[in-house]
Design a protein around this motif. Structure first.
Motif, mmCIF file in Angstrom:
data_model
loop_
_atom_site.group_PDB
_atom_site.id
_atom_site.type_symbol
_atom_site.label_atom_id
_atom_site.label_comp_id
_atom_site.label_asym_id
_atom_site.label_seq_id
_atom_site.Cartn_x
_atom_site.Cartn_y
_atom_site.Cartn_z
ATOM 1 N N PHE A 32 0.974 -1.036 -0.109
ATOM 2 C CA PHE A 32 -0.148 -0.062 0.062
ATOM 3 C C PHE A 32 0.766 1.316 -0.109
ATOM 4 C CE2 PHE A 32 -3.860 -2.411 0.726
ATOM 5 C CZ PHE A 32 -4.936 -1.564 0.264
ATOM 6 N N ILE A 33 1.986 1.436 0.568
ATOM 7 C CA ILE A 33 2.947 2.349 0.710
ATOM 8 C C ILE A 33 3.622 2.562 -0.979
ATOM 9 C CG2 ILE A 33 4.910 3.448 1.672
ATOM 10 C CD1 ILE A 33 4.390 2.154 4.417
ATOM 11 N N ILE A 34 3.956 1.499 -1.173
ATOM 12 C CA ILE A 34 4.538 1.631 -2.481
ATOM 13 C C ILE A 34 3.587 1.991 -3.535
ATOM 14 C CG2 ILE A 34 5.745 0.313 -4.474
ATOM 15 C CD1 ILE A 34 6.986 -1.136 -2.249
ATOM 16 N N TYR A 79 -4.211 1.343 3.609
ATOM 17 C CA TYR A 79 -3.947 0.001 4.188
ATOM 18 C C TYR A 79 -4.909 -0.285 5.505
ATOM 19 C CZ TYR A 79 -1.904 -3.918 7.022
ATOM 20 O OH TYR A 79 -1.786 -5.290 7.727
ATOM 21 N N LEU A 80 -5.180 0.643 6.106
ATOM 22 C CA LEU A 80 -5.836 0.591 7.375
ATOM 23 C C LEU A 80 -7.319 0.428 6.978
ATOM 24 C CD1 LEU A 80 -4.079 2.779 9.962
ATOM 25 C CD2 LEU A 80 -4.349 0.277 10.041
ATOM 26 N N ALA A 81 -7.838 1.331 6.003
ATOM 27 C CA ALA A 81 -9.121 1.354 5.405
ATOM 28 C C ALA A 81 -9.396 -0.098 4.848
ATOM 29 C CB ALA A 81 -9.280 2.490 4.443
ATOM 30 N N PHE A 82 -8.463 -0.492 4.048
ATOM 31 C CA PHE A 82 -8.665 -1.847 3.331
ATOM 32 C C PHE A 82 -8.691 -2.987 4.370
ATOM 33 C CE2 PHE A 82 -8.132 -5.252 0.289
ATOM 34 C CZ PHE A 82 -9.118 -4.742 -0.837
ATOM 35 N N SER A 83 -7.664 -2.920 5.220
ATOM 36 C CA SER A 83 -7.629 -4.056 6.152
ATOM 37 C C SER A 83 -8.768 -4.347 7.058
ATOM 38 C CB SER A 83 -6.260 -3.959 6.944
ATOM 39 O OG SER A 83 -5.332 -4.070 5.982
ATOM 40 N N LEU A 84 -9.221 -3.022 7.725
ATOM 41 C CA LEU A 84 -10.095 -3.053 8.764
ATOM 42 C C LEU A 84 -11.731 -3.357 7.943
ATOM 43 C CD1 LEU A 84 -8.557 -0.381 10.835
ATOM 44 C CD2 LEU A 84 -8.596 -3.079 11.378
#
Length: 192
Positions: free
Chosen positions: A85-87, A174-179
């Motif tokens: 996600f950072i990349i 990343y957090l939005a997608f993961s959670l």
């Protein structure tokens, strides 16, 4: 499984024209125009993507297990996805060092994401889906770097402020997608 494979052929086939048939692609753009080509490529890619999602969902109903991943692989995958996600964010945030250093961060993000998912998913459908995307990303990156070299492309200037924005955008994504989004879109929570 057939539906998913057909979707992969359409989706990755369309996204592979710059790898395997760049001259043919350029001739179609010259013949029909940039907008017509983009429209055709978008429609074919979208149809392929829909078939991938539909076919993968059907394959998950009665999976063919090749191995049962241990619990720790889910944590490895989560770490890979954080990096991906950072990349990926680096592809959209201008003037960051990640993009300047790595080049083509979106394709690198697909590589990291696909490899991470291969760790934590052990069905035949998973291996076909994530393995195909990983192989495509490797070939796409190699072709893109070759084009860059032939064109004498130099990385753009980068700033620390852009790096910080890239990391924050990547973490939020990343957090939005993961959670929330992974379970809603894929039907499986990230952590079990």
């Amino acid at each position: 499984m057939f539906v998913m494979i057909l979707g992969l052929v359409l989706f990755l086939g369309m996204h592979s024209t710059r790898i395997f048939a760049d001259d043919w692609r350029r001739a179609r753009i010259d013949q029909f125009g940039e907008k017509a080509w983009a429209g055709f490529a978008s429609v074919l890619s979208l149809v392929g993507f829909i078939l991938i999602v539909w076919g993968y969902g059907m394959a998950r109903v009665d999976p063919t297990w090749l191995w049962v991943p241990p619990l720790w692989t889910f944590h490895v995958t989560a770490l890979f996805n954080l990096v991906a996600f950072i990349i990926l964010a680096a592809a959209f945030v201008p003037n960051n060092h990640i993009k300047a250093r790595l080049g083509h961060p979106m394709v690198i993000a697909v590589k990291v994401w696909a490899l991470g998912h291969l760790f934590a998913n052990g069905t035949l459908a998973d291996v076909i889906l994530f393995g195909s995307l990983l192989v495509w990303a490797v070939l796409s990156f190699r072709a893109a770097r070759k084009r860059d070299s032939a064109q004498g492309m130099a990385p753009a200037a980068a700033t620390l402020k852009a790096d910080a924005i890239t990391v924050v955008v990547g973490l939020v994504g990343y957090l939005a997608f993961s959670l929330f989004l992974h379970e809603w879109l894929i039907g499986k929570p990230v952590m079990v």
